[in-house]
Design a protein around this motif. Structure first.
Motif, short mmCIF file in Angstrom:
data_model
loop_
_atom_site.label_atom_id
_atom_site.label_comp_id
_atom_site.label_asym_id
_atom_site.label_seq_id
_atom_site.Cartn_x
_atom_site.Cartn_y
_atom_site.Cartn_z
N PHE A 141 -5.28 -19.66 15.02
CA PHE A 141 -4.26 -19.35 16.19
C PHE A 141 -4.98 -19.38 17.22
O PHE A 141 -4.36 -19.31 18.40
CB PHE A 141 -3.65 -17.88 15.62
N GLY A 142 -6.37 -18.98 17.36
CA GLY A 142 -7.04 -19.16 18.53
C GLY A 142 -7.13 -20.54 19.22
O GLY A 142 -6.98 -20.81 20.56
N VAL A 143 -7.10 -21.58 18.25
CA VAL A 143 -7.13 -22.85 18.77
C VAL A 143 -5.83 -23.10 19.33
O VAL A 143 -5.56 -24.04 20.20
CB VAL A 143 -7.50 -23.71 17.83
N MET A 144 -4.66 -22.47 18.59
CA MET A 144 -3.36 -22.87 19.01
C MET A 144 -3.32 -21.97 20.47
O MET A 144 -2.59 -22.64 21.70
CB MET A 144 -2.30 -22.16 18.27
N GLY A 145 -3.92 -20.97 20.66
CA GLY A 145 -4.06 -20.19 22.02
C GLY A 145 -4.33 -21.11 23.11
O GLY A 145 -4.06 -20.86 24.34
N TRP A 146 -5.77 -21.84 22.84
CA TRP A 146 -6.24 -22.52 23.71
C TRP A 146 -5.30 -23.74 24.11
O TRP A 146 -5.47 -24.38 25.09
CB TRP A 146 -7.66 -23.22 23.11
N ILE A 147 -4.56 -24.35 23.13
CA ILE A 147 -3.85 -25.64 23.67
C ILE A 147 -2.48 -25.05 24.26
O ILE A 147 -1.95 -25.91 25.02
CB ILE A 147 -3.47 -26.39 22.16
N LEU A 148 -2.24 -23.91 23.97
CA LEU A 148 -0.46 -23.44 24.45
C LEU A 148 -0.42 -23.55 25.73
O LEU A 148 0.50 -24.27 26.39
CB LEU A 148 -0.30 -22.22 23.95
N PRO A 149 -1.22 -22.89 26.81
CA PRO A 149 -1.13 -22.89 28.14
C PRO A 149 -0.82 -24.56 28.51
O PRO A 149 0.02 -24.75 29.41
CB PRO A 149 -2.23 -22.48 28.81
N HIS A 150 -1.79 -25.58 28.22
CA HIS A 150 -1.42 -26.72 28.53
C HIS A 150 -0.25 -27.61 28.20
O HIS A 150 0.37 -28.34 28.70
CB HIS A 150 -2.85 -27.71 28.17
#
Length: 313
Positions: A141-150
């Motif tokens: 979910f941290g990786v998803m959080g890194w991708i989510l704003p972009h």
């Protein structure tokens, strides 16, 4: 407080600490990468050019992109960079700090999603005692959080570009009227933007920026190319290509605008007909799921009740 509660609290604190450390490592790597790109960009700006002729186009590009550069992430397209600047300007963030604000947003998203995931799954009885699964889920979910704003910025930029492109035929017809009465291209675009301010504010904003580029930049081709780069829509690229050729070769501007407006109208009508033809196919699944069971219930319900009364009396 028993030993089990102490161990569970320690695991939670350890997970939160690991999430923060992981986010910090990502932030440091990202900052080093962006700083390297910034240094390379500045070295490219100050490096000597071979001839004066080859330096002029670079000067035009630098002037045209000055409002959208600000050391933004190079992985974004110009349309996404423009949308990112619009978002942070709306949040009262100075454009010079857009990269720092964007990086902070991504790190905050990583920390929040990873921490919330770790805490949420820690209290599930099915996997409450398996700490490894908690860490793996938190990392995912941290990786998803890194991708989510972009991803959000990409979708917002695409939606804004399509909204602006839908109002392009109206804008071209307004430009035809303005050019026919004797206004210059810059004044015509500005007047069309003022008329579209309430019906299509996204296109009006892009036209205002294009009008400012036409007044500032030494090349009208570069100003129109900036419009196409900000929106990245085929219809806008077609209009920009037509206007560029018209201005370059001196052909009548009114005839070119009228021809492009007619083509865009026909294209929009064809797209509407295609969407209308797709409706029966798209309505098949909702009809099967929601309408047909109701019809069967209304038609066969009384007969089923009579059968129940007959066989189960």
């Amino acid at each position: 407080m028993g030993p089990q509660d102490i161990s569970q609290t320690g695991m939670i604190l350890l997970g939160a600490a690991l999430s923060l450390i992981w986010a910090g490592v990502i932030m440091v790597i990202y900052s080093i990468h962006m700083r390297r790109q910034t240094i390379d960009r500045r070295i490219g700006l100050i490096s000597p050019k071979a001839t004066v002729k080859s330096a002029e186009p670079n000067l035009e590009v630098a002037i045209g992109k000055a409002k959208a550069a600000h050391d933004l992430p190079s992985g974004m397209t110009e349309r996404e960079q423009h949308e990112l600047l619009r978002i942070f300007t709306r949040w009262k963030v100075p454009q010079g700090y857009a990269m720092q604000a964007y990086a902070a947003t991504r790190v905050l998203s990583v920390v929040l999603l990873a921490s919330l995931t770790f805490f949420a799954f820690s209290y599930l009885p099915a996997i409450g005692g398996n700490a490894l699964i908690h860490y793996l889920l938190a990392m995912a979910f941290g990786v998803m959080g890194w991708i989510l704003p972009h991803y959000v910025i990409q979708k917002l930029a695409a939606h804004r570009a399509m909204t602006a492109a839908r109002g392009l035929p109206d804008a071209l017809e307004l430009l035809v009227i303005c050019v026919e009465v004797g206004l210059a291209l810059e004044d015509s675009i500005k007047r069309a933007a003022a008329e579209l301010q309430h019906t299509n504010p996204d296109l009006a904003e892009e036209l205002y920026l294009t009008s400012a580029d036409l007044e500032i930049l030494p090349s009208q081709d570069q100003a129109l190319a900036n419009l196409a780069a900000r929106l990245e829509v085929p219809s806008v690229r077609s209009v920009v290509s037509t206007l560029t050729q018209t201005l370059r070769y001196g052909t009548p501007l009114v005839n070119a605008l009228r021809l492009v407006a007619s083509e865009l109208r026909n294209t929009s009508l064809i797209e509407m007909e295609e969407r209308a033809n797709k409706l029966p196919t798209l309505m098949t699944l909702p009809m099967i799921l929601f309408i047909m069971p109701t019809i069967f219930l209304v038609v066969g319900g009384p007969a089923a009740l009579r059968l129940v009364d007959t066989f189960f009396k």
